[in-house]
Design a protein around this motif. Structure first.
Motif, PDB file in Angstrom:
ATOM      1  N   THR A  50       0.845  -1.197   0.000  1.00 15.48           N
ATOM      2  CA  THR A  50       0.000   0.000   0.000  1.00 15.48           C
ATOM      3  C   THR A  50       0.877   1.243   0.000  1.00 15.48           C
ATOM      4  N   ARG A  51       0.306   2.346  -0.476  1.00 16.15           N
ATOM      5  CA  ARG A  51       1.020   3.621  -0.494  1.00 16.15           C
ATOM      6  C   ARG A  51      -0.002   4.737  -0.315  1.00 16.15           C
ATOM      7  N   PRO A  52       0.445   5.931   0.047  1.00  8.26           N
ATOM      8  CA  PRO A  52      -0.499   7.036   0.228  1.00  8.26           C
ATOM      9  C   PRO A  52      -1.348   7.247  -1.021  1.00  8.26           C
ATOM     10  N   VAL A  53      -2.637   7.396  -0.811  1.00 10.61           N
ATOM     11  CA  VAL A  53      -3.564   7.485  -1.943  1.00 10.61           C
ATOM     12  C   VAL A  53      -3.766   8.951  -2.337  1.00 10.61           C
ATOM     13  N   HIS A  70     -14.545  11.943  -2.867  1.00 17.99           N
ATOM     14  CA  HIS A  70     -13.662  12.885  -3.557  1.00 17.99           C
ATOM     15  C   HIS A  70     -14.291  14.276  -3.653  1.00 17.99           C
ATOM     16  N   SER A  71     -13.435  15.265  -3.509  1.00 18.27           N
ATOM     17  CA  SER A  71     -13.881  16.655  -3.619  1.00 18.27           C
ATOM     18  C   SER A  71     -13.397  17.319  -4.892  1.00 18.27           C
ATOM     19  N   SER A  72     -12.539  16.625  -5.636  1.00 19.03           N
ATOM     20  CA  SER A  72     -11.986  17.184  -6.866  1.00 19.03           C
ATOM     21  C   SER A  72     -11.870  16.092  -7.923  1.00 19.03           C
ATOM     22  N   LYS A  73     -11.981  16.498  -9.189  1.00 16.77           N
ATOM     23  CA  LYS A  73     -11.846  15.532 -10.285  1.00 16.77           C
ATOM     24  C   LYS A  73     -10.418  15.019 -10.420  1.00 16.77           C
ATOM     25  N   ASP A  74      -9.479  15.730  -9.821  1.00 16.62           N
ATOM     26  CA  ASP A  74      -8.082  15.298  -9.880  1.00 16.62           C
ATOM     27  C   ASP A  74      -7.819  14.103  -8.962  1.00 16.62           C
ATOM     28  N   GLU A  75      -8.772  13.778  -8.104  1.00 12.53           N
ATOM     29  CA  GLU A  75      -8.560  12.712  -7.123  1.00 12.53           C
ATOM     30  C   GLU A  75      -8.996  11.338  -7.610  1.00 12.53           C
ATOM     31  N   THR A 132       0.882   0.440 -11.675  1.00 12.73           N
ATOM     32  CA  THR A 132       2.321   0.190 -11.655  1.00 12.73           C
ATOM     33  C   THR A 132       3.116   1.463 -11.916  1.00 12.73           C
ATOM     34  N   ASP A 133       2.602   2.319 -12.813  1.00 16.54           N
ATOM     35  CA  ASP A 133       3.309   3.564 -13.164  1.00 16.54           C
ATOM     36  C   ASP A 133       3.065   4.679 -12.160  1.00 16.54           C
ATOM     37  N   GLY A 134       2.189   4.442 -11.181  1.00 16.64           N
ATOM     38  CA  GLY A 134       1.926   5.452 -10.170  1.00 16.64           C
ATOM     39  C   GLY A 134       0.914   6.501 -10.567  1.00 16.64           C
ATOM     40  N   VAL A 135       0.218   6.291 -11.700  1.00 14.56           N
ATOM     41  CA  VAL A 135      -0.823   7.243 -12.099  1.00 14.56           C
ATOM     42  C   VAL A 135      -1.972   7.204 -11.106  1.00 14.56           C
ATOM     43  N   ILE A 136      -2.317   5.994 -10.659  1.00 11.66           N
ATOM     44  CA  ILE A 136      -3.311   5.827  -9.598  1.00 11.66           C
ATOM     45  C   ILE A 136      -2.662   5.055  -8.458  1.00 11.66           C
ATOM     46  N   ASP A 137      -3.199   5.217  -7.260  1.00 15.57           N
ATOM     47  CA  ASP A 137      -2.612   4.572  -6.087  1.00 15.57           C
ATOM     48  C   ASP A 137      -3.472   3.434  -5.554  1.00 15.57           C
ATOM     49  N   GLU A 138      -4.677   3.283  -6.083  1.00 14.23           N
ATOM     50  CA  GLU A 138      -5.549   2.161  -5.768  1.00 14.23           C
ATOM     51  C   GLU A 138      -6.566   2.012  -6.890  1.00 14.23           C
ATOM     52  N   LEU A 139      -7.039   0.791  -7.068  1.00 16.54           N
ATOM     53  CA  LEU A 139      -7.987   0.517  -8.146  1.00 16.54           C
ATOM     54  C   LEU A 139      -9.126  -0.332  -7.611  1.00 16.54           C
ATOM     55  N   TYR A 140     -10.351   0.164  -7.796  1.00 16.05           N
ATOM     56  CA  TYR A 140     -11.555  -0.570  -7.404  1.00 16.05           C
ATOM     57  C   TYR A 140     -12.285  -1.032  -8.653  1.00 16.05           C
ATOM     58  N   LEU A 167      -9.189  -3.972  -6.149  1.00 14.60           N
ATOM     59  CA  LEU A 167      -8.357  -4.805  -7.023  1.00 14.60           C
ATOM     60  C   LEU A 167      -6.871  -4.603  -6.750  1.00 14.60           C
ATOM     61  N   LEU A 168      -6.467  -3.361  -6.614  1.00 18.42           N
ATOM     62  CA  LEU A 168      -5.060  -3.036  -6.361  1.00 18.42           C
ATOM     63  C   LEU A 168      -4.994  -1.983  -5.265  1.00 18.42           C
ATOM     64  N   PRO A 169      -4.011  -2.090  -4.354  1.00 23.85           N
ATOM     65  CA  PRO A 169      -2.989  -3.142  -4.260  1.00 23.85           C
ATOM     66  C   PRO A 169      -3.578  -4.472  -3.795  1.00 23.85           C
ATOM     67  N   LEU A 170      -2.852  -5.543  -4.091  1.00 22.65           N
ATOM     68  CA  LEU A 170      -3.323  -6.890  -3.756  1.00 22.65           C
ATOM     69  C   LEU A 170      -2.959  -7.198  -2.303  1.00 22.65           C
ATOM     70  N   THR A 171      -3.751  -6.637  -1.402  1.00 19.54           N
ATOM     71  CA  THR A 171      -3.477  -6.805   0.029  1.00 19.54           C
ATOM     72  C   THR A 171      -4.384  -7.824   0.694  1.00 19.54           C
ATOM     73  N   ASP A 172      -5.297  -8.403  -0.090  1.00 18.46           N
ATOM     74  CA  ASP A 172      -6.279  -9.321   0.494  1.00 18.46           C
ATOM     75  C   ASP A 172      -6.236 -10.668  -0.225  1.00 18.46           C
ATOM     76  N   ILE A 173      -5.060 -11.250  -0.285  1.00 21.27           N
ATOM     77  CA  ILE A 173      -4.913 -12.586  -0.871  1.00 21.27           C
ATOM     78  C   ILE A 173      -4.997 -13.585   0.275  1.00 21.27           C
ATOM     79  N   SER A 174      -6.199 -14.056   0.511  1.00 19.14           N
ATOM     80  CA  SER A 174      -6.460 -14.884   1.680  1.00 19.14           C
ATOM     81  C   SER A 174      -6.084 -16.341   1.426  1.00 19.14           C
ATOM     82  N   THR A 175      -5.522 -16.978   2.461  1.00 14.64           N
ATOM     83  CA  THR A 175      -5.216 -18.416   2.387  1.00 14.64           C
ATOM     84  C   THR A 175      -5.987 -19.191   3.442  1.00 14.64           C
TER      85      THR A 175
END
Length: 286
Positions: A70-73, A107-112, A161-169, A188-196
């Protein structure tokens, strides 16, 4: 009161409409059977690739990958699966309403944020509201192959991957049954919920090493999640359209019955009026 001719014309047009909706219902039922099979047949592949990814990611080794961290969104991506056509009941409106509400609340802005719509209905919805669209895809087949959406899936993963977005739903309609579809929201991203949990992981030997395997496998895994959601969404679309067309056919039957009753009453009234006039005329001549 409508004339006999007007009522008869309405009955005729309603019967033609009923023929159309009945045909669409049968077509959707046929497509639904194939879509269900496609979704079920994809599950074993998804289970296996998830097992391998989970085995590496949770194996305790010193492995890392940007897609696992994860990284700052600063910017969020929303991949939204809709249909290219209407006449599917609440299939499109339910998922679009949830995405729109999420954007308004978060979101409060279209840039977000940015949107990646799959389907003409979703594309038109976001365009009309002047929401930022990063990439779009329309004209997806009723029984899609992975090649049909590989480019947009790869680009969606590459944006992260390129850092254009920081999370993907990803938003889509999950197929529960022929009469029930539920709007699904999945991070969907980041893949932090790969449950075993509850799964027995196999033991693997990796060549050349785990880091190289993850580098190749994780993008494929994310793309497969998108394709699996699309297959699930297509099954839901055909089910929703079949249900909507069945309801339309039933409503046409009810309307034809009501119109036929009105026609018979009007015809009986007309006959009674004619008889009254004949009797009245005969009485006047006596």
């Amino acid at each position: 009161m409508a004339s006999l001719r007007d009522i008869k014309n309405r009955i005729s047009s309603t019967k033609k409409t009923k023929q159309i909706t009945k045909a669409m219902e049968m077509v959707s039922a046929s497509k639904l059977n194939r879509a269900e099979q496609n979704a079920r047949s994809f599950n074993p592949y998804m289970d296996k690739i998830q097992e391998v990814v989970a085995s590496i990611a949770n194996g305790g080794g010193d492995v890392s990958h940007p897609m696992l961290n994860t990284r700052p969104v600063k910017k969020t991506g929303y991949l939204v699966i809709t249909s290219d056509r209407g006449l599917a009941g609440a299939y499109n409106s339910s998922v679009l309403r949830k995405v729109y509400q999420k954007v308004q609340d978060t979101h409060s802005s279209k840039d977000e944020y940015t949107v990646i719509p799959m389907g003409r209905v979703g594309r038109d919805f976001f365009t009309k509201r002047d929401m930022p669209i990063e990439r779009e895809i329309t004209g997806v087949a009723d029984q899609p192959a992975f090649a049909d959406i590989k480019d947009v899936a790869s680009e969606a993963v590459q944006l992260y991957t390129d850092g254009v977005i920081d999370e993907l739903y990803i938003y889509y309609n999950h197929y529960v049954s022929a009469i029930t579809q539920e709007v699904q929201e999945t991070k969907l991203l980041p893949l932090t919920d790969i449950s075993t949990e509850g799964k027995k992981l196999s033991s693997y030997e990796y060549e050349p090493d785990q880091d190289q395997i993850l580098k190749s496998l994780l993008p494929q895994y994310a793309e497969s999640l998108i394709f699996g959601a699309l297959l699930d969404g297509k099954a839901s679309e055909h089910a929703a359209r079949m249900t909507a067309m069945k309801a339309a056919t039933d409503n046409a039957d009810d309307l034809i019955g009501d119109l036929t009753l009105s026609y018979n009453r009007a015809r009986q009234a007309s006959i009674t009026q004619e008889i009254t006039e004949i009797v009245g005329g005969a009485a006047a001549l006596e």
